[in-house]
Design a protein around this motif. Structure first.
Motif, PDB file in Angstrom:
ATOM      1  N   GLY A  17      43.882  34.197   3.663  1.00  0.00           N
ATOM      2  CA  GLY A  17      43.484  32.793   3.626  1.00  0.00           C
ATOM      3  C   GLY A  17      43.463  32.178   5.018  1.00  0.00           C
ATOM      4  N   GLY A  18      44.454  32.507   5.834  1.00  0.00           N
ATOM      5  CA  GLY A  18      44.496  32.008   7.209  1.00  0.00           C
ATOM      6  C   GLY A  18      43.343  32.544   8.030  1.00  0.00           C
ATOM      7  N   ALA A  19      43.011  33.822   7.808  1.00  0.00           N
ATOM      8  CA  ALA A  19      41.881  34.418   8.529  1.00  0.00           C
ATOM      9  C   ALA A  19      40.577  33.755   8.109  1.00  0.00           C
ATOM     10  CB  ALA A  19      41.830  35.916   8.271  1.00  0.00           C
ATOM     11  N   ALA A  20      40.431  33.508   6.807  1.00  0.00           N
ATOM     12  CA  ALA A  20      39.216  32.842   6.322  1.00  0.00           C
ATOM     13  C   ALA A  20      39.119  31.432   6.895  1.00  0.00           C
ATOM     14  CB  ALA A  20      39.219  32.801   4.797  1.00  0.00           C
ATOM     15  N   LEU A  21      40.243  30.757   6.986  1.00  0.00           N
ATOM     16  CA  LEU A  21      40.259  29.405   7.557  1.00  0.00           C
ATOM     17  C   LEU A  21      39.853  29.434   9.022  1.00  0.00           C
ATOM     18  CD1 LEU A  21      40.973  26.409   7.090  1.00  0.00           C
ATOM     19  CD2 LEU A  21      43.283  26.970   7.862  1.00  0.00           C
TER      20      LEU A  21
END
Length: 85
Positions: A17-21
């Motif tokens: 999720g952090g990478a996608a953000l």
């Protein structure tokens, strides 16, 4: 679950999720930078123009009083300032 506990899966989901953000943020910044800048033209208000003219005339009067410009220069520059209104 293949040896992964719920905590392992939770950590993987948070990292993804952090990478996608971060990817989304980079894409947004790139698109924003590629747009042409919107130039806002601001016309000076009438009161600002009047204040500018008034200050220029006062400065011209001061130069004449100090003897830094001649009467002819004073008359010519005053006419230029008033013509610009």
């Amino acid at each position: 679950m293949g040896g992964f506990s719920i905590w392992h899966w939770l950590i993987v989901l948070v990292l993804l999720g952090g990478a996608a953000l971060m990817i989304g943020l980079v894409i947004w910044l790139a698109r924003r930078a590629s747009r042409p800048a919107q130039v806002q033209t601001v016309m000076p208000s009438v009161s600002a123009q009047a204040a500018s003219v008034e200050s220029r005339l006062r400065e011209l009067d001061m130069l004449k009083e100090k003897g830094l410009i001649t009467d002819a220069e004073y008359t010519s520059r005053r006419a230029d300032i008033l013509r610009a209104i």
